[in-house]
Design an enzyme around this catalytic site. Structure first.
Site, PDB file in Angstrom:
ATOM      1  N   ASN A  41       0.839  -1.190   0.000  1.00  0.00           N
ATOM      2  CA  ASN A  41       0.000   0.000   0.000  1.00  0.00           C
ATOM      3  C   ASN A  41       0.881   1.249   0.000  1.00  0.00           C
ATOM      4  O   ASN A  41       1.965   1.279   0.582  1.00  0.00           O
ATOM      5  CB  ASN A  41      -1.005   0.008   1.152  1.00  0.00           C
ATOM      6  CG  ASN A  41      -0.393  -0.079   2.536  1.00  0.00           C
ATOM      7  OD1 ASN A  41       0.519  -0.855   2.778  1.00  0.00           O
ATOM      8  ND2 ASN A  41      -0.914   0.723   3.452  1.00  0.00           N
ATOM      9  N   ILE A  42       0.407   2.257  -0.729  1.00  0.00           N
ATOM     10  CA  ILE A  42       1.143   3.512  -0.881  1.00  0.00           C
ATOM     11  C   ILE A  42       0.159   4.641  -0.584  1.00  0.00           C
ATOM     12  O   ILE A  42      -0.739   4.915  -1.379  1.00  0.00           O
ATOM     13  CB  ILE A  42       1.733   3.650  -2.294  1.00  0.00           C
ATOM     14  CG1 ILE A  42       2.638   2.448  -2.602  1.00  0.00           C
ATOM     15  CG2 ILE A  42       2.486   4.974  -2.426  1.00  0.00           C
ATOM     16  CD1 ILE A  42       3.067   2.345  -4.050  1.00  0.00           C
ATOM     17  N   GLU A  43       0.316   5.251   0.589  1.00  0.00           N
ATOM     18  CA  GLU A  43      -0.618   6.289   1.007  1.00  0.00           C
ATOM     19  C   GLU A  43      -0.236   7.658   0.452  1.00  0.00           C
ATOM     20  O   GLU A  43       0.924   7.911   0.110  1.00  0.00           O
ATOM     21  CB  GLU A  43      -0.667   6.370   2.540  1.00  0.00           C
ATOM     22  CG  GLU A  43      -1.299   5.152   3.159  1.00  0.00           C
ATOM     23  CD  GLU A  43      -1.395   5.233   4.663  1.00  0.00           C
ATOM     24  OE1 GLU A  43      -2.047   4.353   5.223  1.00  0.00           O
ATOM     25  OE2 GLU A  43      -0.812   6.156   5.286  1.00  0.00           O
ATOM     26  N   GLU A  54      -2.970  -4.726  -3.154  1.00  0.00           N
ATOM     27  CA  GLU A  54      -3.495  -5.638  -4.160  1.00  0.00           C
ATOM     28  C   GLU A  54      -3.516  -4.995  -5.539  1.00  0.00           C
ATOM     29  O   GLU A  54      -3.111  -5.600  -6.534  1.00  0.00           O
ATOM     30  CB  GLU A  54      -4.924  -6.087  -3.797  1.00  0.00           C
ATOM     31  CG  GLU A  54      -5.027  -6.789  -2.467  1.00  0.00           C
ATOM     32  CD  GLU A  54      -5.337  -5.857  -1.306  1.00  0.00           C
ATOM     33  OE1 GLU A  54      -4.677  -4.793  -1.153  1.00  0.00           O
ATOM     34  OE2 GLU A  54      -6.246  -6.188  -0.528  1.00  0.00           O
ATOM     35  N   CYS A  85     -10.316  -4.668   0.046  1.00  0.00           N
ATOM     36  CA  CYS A  85     -11.404  -3.697   0.089  1.00  0.00           C
ATOM     37  C   CYS A  85     -12.277  -3.850  -1.163  1.00  0.00           C
ATOM     38  O   CYS A  85     -11.948  -4.615  -2.080  1.00  0.00           O
ATOM     39  CB  CYS A  85     -10.847  -2.278   0.190  1.00  0.00           C
ATOM     40  SG  CYS A  85     -10.108  -1.652  -1.339  1.00  0.00           S
ATOM     41  N   CYS A  88     -10.482  -3.099  -4.507  1.00  0.00           N
ATOM     42  CA  CYS A  88      -9.551  -4.173  -4.877  1.00  0.00           C
ATOM     43  C   CYS A  88     -10.307  -5.410  -5.341  1.00  0.00           C
ATOM     44  O   CYS A  88      -9.866  -6.102  -6.266  1.00  0.00           O
ATOM     45  CB  CYS A  88      -8.644  -4.510  -3.705  1.00  0.00           C
ATOM     46  SG  CYS A  88      -7.423  -3.211  -3.395  1.00  0.00           S
TER      47      CYS A  88
END
Length: 128
Positions: A41-43, A54, A85, A88
């Protein structure tokens, strides 16, 4: 973990960029030839532009020409294993179909699901 796909997802989790939530997730997707593609994940400060692990894994593989997948492992450090989620699930359905999903955490807990069981009546190109 005995499964190399789960191990790859746990390793990918280490690269997550999650300065806002501190909720690091890793994903590893296996293509039809057995190659593993990873993502984390890349916020982003706007949150809306954040990408889940994903989707990063799927998009990386697709950008390299992959079109068929076998299974995906998703790793998060939570006692309750973390499923994909809604966004995804949609991406997984469109690019992977009814893929096997392996949920893991660093303490060795795991669960295997089929996408159709957590994403019933999915929308795809057949409705267009």
């Amino acid at each position: 973990m005995a499964d190399s796909l789960a191990d790859a997802a746990l390793q990918a989790r280490e690269y997550a960029h999650a300065p806002f939530s501190n909720f690091r997730v890793g994903a590893a997707i296996e293509d039809s030839s057995g190659r593993i593609h990873t993502g984390c994940n890349i916020e982003n400060a706007t949150y809306g532009l954040t990408l889940c692990a994903e989707r990063v894994a799927v998009f990386k593989a697709v950008s390299e020409g992959v079109r068929e997948f076998r299974r995906i492992a998703i790793a998060a450090d939570s006692d309750a294993l973390t499923p994909p989620c809604g966004a995804c699930r949609q991406i997984l359905w469109e690019f992977c179909g009814d893929i096997k999903i392996i949920l893991v955490n660093p303490r060795g807990a795991s669960e295997t699901l089929q996408l159709k069981d957590i994403f019933p009546r999915a929308f795809d190109a057949s409705f267009l």
